[in-house]
Motif scaffolding. Sequence first.
Motif, PDB file in Angstrom:
ATOM      1  N   GLY A  56       2.670  -2.704  13.263  1.00 44.74           N
ATOM      2  CA  GLY A  56       1.208  -2.658  13.108  1.00 44.74           C
ATOM      3  C   GLY A  56       0.776  -1.536  12.192  1.00 44.74           C
ATOM      4  N   VAL A  57       1.412  -0.370  12.360  1.00 42.37           N
ATOM      5  CA  VAL A  57       1.058   0.779  11.510  1.00 42.37           C
ATOM      6  C   VAL A  57       1.394   0.474  10.055  1.00 42.37           C
ATOM      7  N   PHE A  58       2.528  -0.155   9.818  1.00 48.13           N
ATOM      8  CA  PHE A  58       2.907  -0.489   8.440  1.00 48.13           C
ATOM      9  C   PHE A  58       1.938  -1.518   7.840  1.00 48.13           C
ATOM     10  N   LEU A  59       1.511  -2.478   8.684  1.00 47.90           N
ATOM     11  CA  LEU A  59       0.537  -3.468   8.188  1.00 47.90           C
ATOM     12  C   LEU A  59      -0.797  -2.793   7.866  1.00 47.90           C
ATOM     13  N   LEU A  60      -1.187  -1.873   8.742  1.00 43.13           N
ATOM     14  CA  LEU A  60      -2.439  -1.137   8.525  1.00 43.13           C
ATOM     15  C   LEU A  60      -2.349  -0.339   7.220  1.00 43.13           C
ATOM     16  N   MET A  61      -1.171   0.250   6.993  1.00 44.08           N
ATOM     17  CA  MET A  61      -0.919   1.022   5.773  1.00 44.08           C
ATOM     18  C   MET A  61      -1.111   0.117   4.554  1.00 44.08           C
ATOM     19  N   LEU A  62      -0.561  -1.065   4.654  1.00 50.40           N
ATOM     20  CA  LEU A  62      -0.636  -2.034   3.559  1.00 50.40           C
ATOM     21  C   LEU A  62      -2.091  -2.386   3.236  1.00 50.40           C
ATOM     22  N   VAL A  63      -2.850  -2.682   4.293  1.00 47.61           N
ATOM     23  CA  VAL A  63      -4.256  -3.085   4.103  1.00 47.61           C
ATOM     24  C   VAL A  63      -5.072  -1.913   3.560  1.00 47.61           C
ATOM     25  N   ALA A  64      -4.887  -0.725   4.166  1.00 51.22           N
ATOM     26  CA  ALA A  64      -5.684   0.438   3.767  1.00 51.22           C
ATOM     27  C   ALA A  64      -5.372   0.858   2.331  1.00 51.22           C
ATOM     28  N   VAL A  65      -4.092   0.864   1.960  1.00 48.23           N
ATOM     29  CA  VAL A  65      -3.721   1.271   0.599  1.00 48.23           C
ATOM     30  C   VAL A  65      -4.260   0.268  -0.422  1.00 48.23           C
ATOM     31  N   SER A  66      -4.226  -1.019  -0.070  1.00 46.15           N
ATOM     32  CA  SER A  66      -4.789  -2.039  -0.971  1.00 46.15           C
ATOM     33  C   SER A  66      -6.273  -1.782  -1.182  1.00 46.15           C
ATOM     34  N   ALA A  67      -6.981  -1.512  -0.082  1.00 49.14           N
ATOM     35  CA  ALA A  67      -8.435  -1.295  -0.176  1.00 49.14           C
ATOM     36  C   ALA A  67      -8.740  -0.045  -0.994  1.00 49.14           C
ATOM     37  N   ILE A  68      -7.983   1.022  -0.747  1.00 48.73           N
ATOM     38  CA  ILE A  68      -8.225   2.274  -1.481  1.00 48.73           C
ATOM     39  C   ILE A  68      -7.940   2.081  -2.965  1.00 48.73           C
ATOM     40  N   THR A  69      -6.861   1.373  -3.261  1.00 54.25           N
ATOM     41  CA  THR A  69      -6.501   1.154  -4.665  1.00 54.25           C
ATOM     42  C   THR A  69      -7.579   0.351  -5.383  1.00 54.25           C
ATOM     43  N   ARG A  70      -8.072  -0.678  -4.705  1.00 48.96           N
ATOM     44  CA  ARG A  70      -9.116  -1.510  -5.337  1.00 48.96           C
ATOM     45  C   ARG A  70     -10.391  -0.711  -5.538  1.00 48.96           C
ATOM     46  N   THR A  71     -10.740   0.126  -4.559  1.00 53.72           N
ATOM     47  CA  THR A  71     -11.930   0.961  -4.688  1.00 53.72           C
ATOM     48  C   THR A  71     -11.764   1.927  -5.864  1.00 53.72           C
ATOM     49  N   SER A  72     -10.575   2.550  -5.944  1.00 53.74           N
ATOM     50  CA  SER A  72     -10.311   3.493  -7.044  1.00 53.74           C
ATOM     51  C   SER A  72     -10.379   2.785  -8.388  1.00 53.74           C
ATOM     52  N   LEU A  73      -9.852   1.588  -8.416  1.00 54.17           N
ATOM     53  CA  LEU A  73      -9.858   0.814  -9.662  1.00 54.17           C
ATOM     54  C   LEU A  73     -11.297   0.551 -10.107  1.00 54.17           C
ATOM     55  N   ASP A  74     -12.145   0.191  -9.155  1.00 51.97           N
ATOM     56  CA  ASP A  74     -13.553  -0.058  -9.483  1.00 51.97           C
ATOM     57  C   ASP A  74     -14.217   1.232  -9.976  1.00 51.97           C
ATOM     58  N   LEU A  75     -13.898   2.344  -9.292  1.00 51.82           N
ATOM     59  CA  LEU A  75     -14.515   3.620  -9.676  1.00 51.82           C
ATOM     60  C   LEU A  75     -14.091   4.064 -11.075  1.00 51.82           C
ATOM     61  N   HIS A  76     -12.873   3.706 -11.457  1.00 55.28           N
ATOM     62  CA  HIS A  76     -12.346   4.151 -12.752  1.00 55.28           C
ATOM     63  C   HIS A  76     -12.306   3.023 -13.779  1.00 55.28           C
ATOM     64  N   GLU A  77     -13.159   2.047 -13.579  1.00 52.37           N
ATOM     65  CA  GLU A  77     -13.151   0.880 -14.473  1.00 52.37           C
ATOM     66  C   GLU A  77     -13.336   1.293 -15.934  1.00 52.37           C
ATOM     67  N   GLU A  78     -14.221   2.267 -16.141  1.00 53.64           N
ATOM     68  CA  GLU A  78     -14.515   2.682 -17.520  1.00 53.64           C
ATOM     69  C   GLU A  78     -13.274   3.314 -18.169  1.00 53.64           C
ATOM     70  N   THR A  79     -12.610   4.171 -17.414  1.00 53.02           N
ATOM     71  CA  THR A  79     -11.409   4.828 -17.955  1.00 53.02           C
ATOM     72  C   THR A  79     -10.292   3.818 -18.166  1.00 53.02           C
ATOM     73  N   VAL A  80     -10.194   2.876 -17.222  1.00 50.22           N
ATOM     74  CA  VAL A  80      -9.191   1.824 -17.389  1.00 50.22           C
ATOM     75  C   VAL A  80      -9.477   1.052 -18.679  1.00 50.22           C
ATOM     76  N   GLY A  81     -10.767   0.782 -18.920  1.00 50.86           N
ATOM     77  CA  GLY A  81     -11.162   0.086 -20.149  1.00 50.86           C
ATOM     78  C   GLY A  81     -10.754   0.866 -21.386  1.00 50.86           C
ATOM     79  N   LEU A  82     -10.911   2.193 -21.318  1.00 53.26           N
ATOM     80  CA  LEU A  82     -10.512   3.024 -22.461  1.00 53.26           C
ATOM     81  C   LEU A  82      -9.004   2.960 -22.684  1.00 53.26           C
ATOM     82  N   LEU A  83      -8.252   3.059 -21.589  1.00 54.91           N
ATOM     83  CA  LEU A  83      -6.785   2.998 -21.723  1.00 54.91           C
ATOM     84  C   LEU A  83      -6.354   1.668 -22.334  1.00 54.91           C
ATOM     85  N   ARG A  84      -7.011   0.609 -21.891  1.00 56.05           N
ATOM     86  CA  ARG A  84      -6.681  -0.701 -22.453  1.00 56.05           C
ATOM     87  C   ARG A  84      -7.024  -0.745 -23.934  1.00 56.05           C
ATOM     88  N   LEU A  85      -8.145  -0.123 -24.266  1.00 60.20           N
ATOM     89  CA  LEU A  85      -8.569  -0.117 -25.659  1.00 60.20           C
ATOM     90  C   LEU A  85      -7.587   0.665 -26.531  1.00 60.20           C
TER      91      LEU A  85
END
Lengths: 236, 292
Positions: free
Chosen positions: B174-203
């Motif tokens: 259960g803890v490992f599953l929770l880890m999986l869900v929480a890390v996915s959510a945090i990563t997606r949130t971070s990705l949204d927050l850094h969308e502009e920088t990600v766009g620059l890196l892609r550019l």
Amino acid sequence: MDDDRGQATILQLLGVGMRYGSGEEVLRDIDLSINAGSFHYLVGPSGAGKTSLLRVLSLSRPIARGKLVVFGHDVRELDRDRLGRLRRRIGVVFQDFRLLDHLSVFDNVALPLRIGGADEERIAAHVSQMLAWLGLADFMEAKPPALSMGQRQLVAIARAVITRPDLLLADEPTSNVDPARAERLMYLFTELHKLGTAVILATHSREHLRRWPFPVLRMEGGRLLSPPASERLAAE
Amino acid sequence: MAPPELDLPLAETPASRFLAWLAGGLTYLAVLAAAAAAFAHGTLLRLAERPVLVTVALPAVEDPAEAERQLAAVRALVESFPGVAWTAPVAAEEVGRLLGPRVDRNEDAQPRQALPRLLDIRFLPGAEPDLGELLRRVRSLVPTALAEETSPELSTLEELARRVRWLGAAAAVGVFLLMLVAVSAITRTSLDLHEETVGLLRLLGAPDRYVARQFERFAAFAALSGGSTGFVLALSTLFALLYLAPRFGFHLLPVEPRPLDWVLIAAVPPAAALVVTLTARIAAAIGLRRLH
């Protein structure tokens, strides 16, 4: 795709239109060919579409219609990885610099080299040399927020040219620097041009057009008014 | 441990900073859960090796010769029962002591009447004797005979150990599953927050795997730094429960950790770091496909 001088066409736009979101088209029916190693100014009043055209050419915005061929590839047929490879051949100087504030000046400039997979030894040599040439040797470890607007602009330019790209797109690159530095930058751009980089430089400076005469692309109302080869400052 | 230098300012994002705390907390819980499961499993293994002891009680018989003959017959029958290691009649003195004041004694403290006879039976380790069948056979000789397992508390302990093992394993998963869900959510949130920088890196020509690697490296750092802290705290907790608590009279866990248990426990933080790192990378790769 060769032009009258027998040089390869690296950029070709055929009936290109572009819009932001679902708004009206900000670029309309753009037809344009740019050859390798050429140098063009992009001029026009504010809102004419210069920045939008540079965004299309830098592959940062998709076109709404028409055809865009970059380095021989129709960009609509490219997947994201191949698009990335093309982008690595294009240097872009943004009007708002778009530096990463949490990275040092050195790391900002090194970014395109790191993305391209260059080794750290080569990165250190190239970046140090470039920053020294631009008079930023003492600011290598500084973060962009600690720099003046002019210094930030220099860093943005250094980042754009550090890989010696095949195509350099610069949006008002000398607008925030003093005349001496502006001249130095123009020297850098013309030297890159001599080395084979095609340059498209958006500017409002008549002084540049007079001192370094190159073909002019004139824009107005989202349209390109004249073909580049027919228009030179001297002819105006 | 210094955070890695990344093109994306992940260390400056609250969501990403939370990742190290999350990894630490979940590693702590995962280690405790794994320890509970491992220790309980070890206890079950020890219990399985502990021989079952059964005592057969035969009613008192006045004639000593008849009593002797009956006991010998029962003993011979029991020794032919599957899984029996040995049998031993309990000495009359011991039976008398067990019965205590209920025995009527003479001046010499000798019982005035015949005493019941007890026969201790020890089964081979791992044997699971059918006590009903054993009693049925004994009663074919002595109809009023009784038989019972002499260590009934063992089955309670065994049941408890089974439950703890199941709960520990389920909690770890259960803890490992929770880890999986929480890390996915945090990563997606971070990705949204850094969308502009990600766009620059892609550019600048960065492929998605380059950007995803940024998230992966940060997650690995967060998992290792937070996970180390969680691991040390979990070990301290286990040490306190296993070795300190008994000194103060609290016998919370009747366990004897095996070397293999410690190996399993030590494997939890690297496993957690691996899960966090891979999850961050995969979540970033999926999120990048979503971004234009």
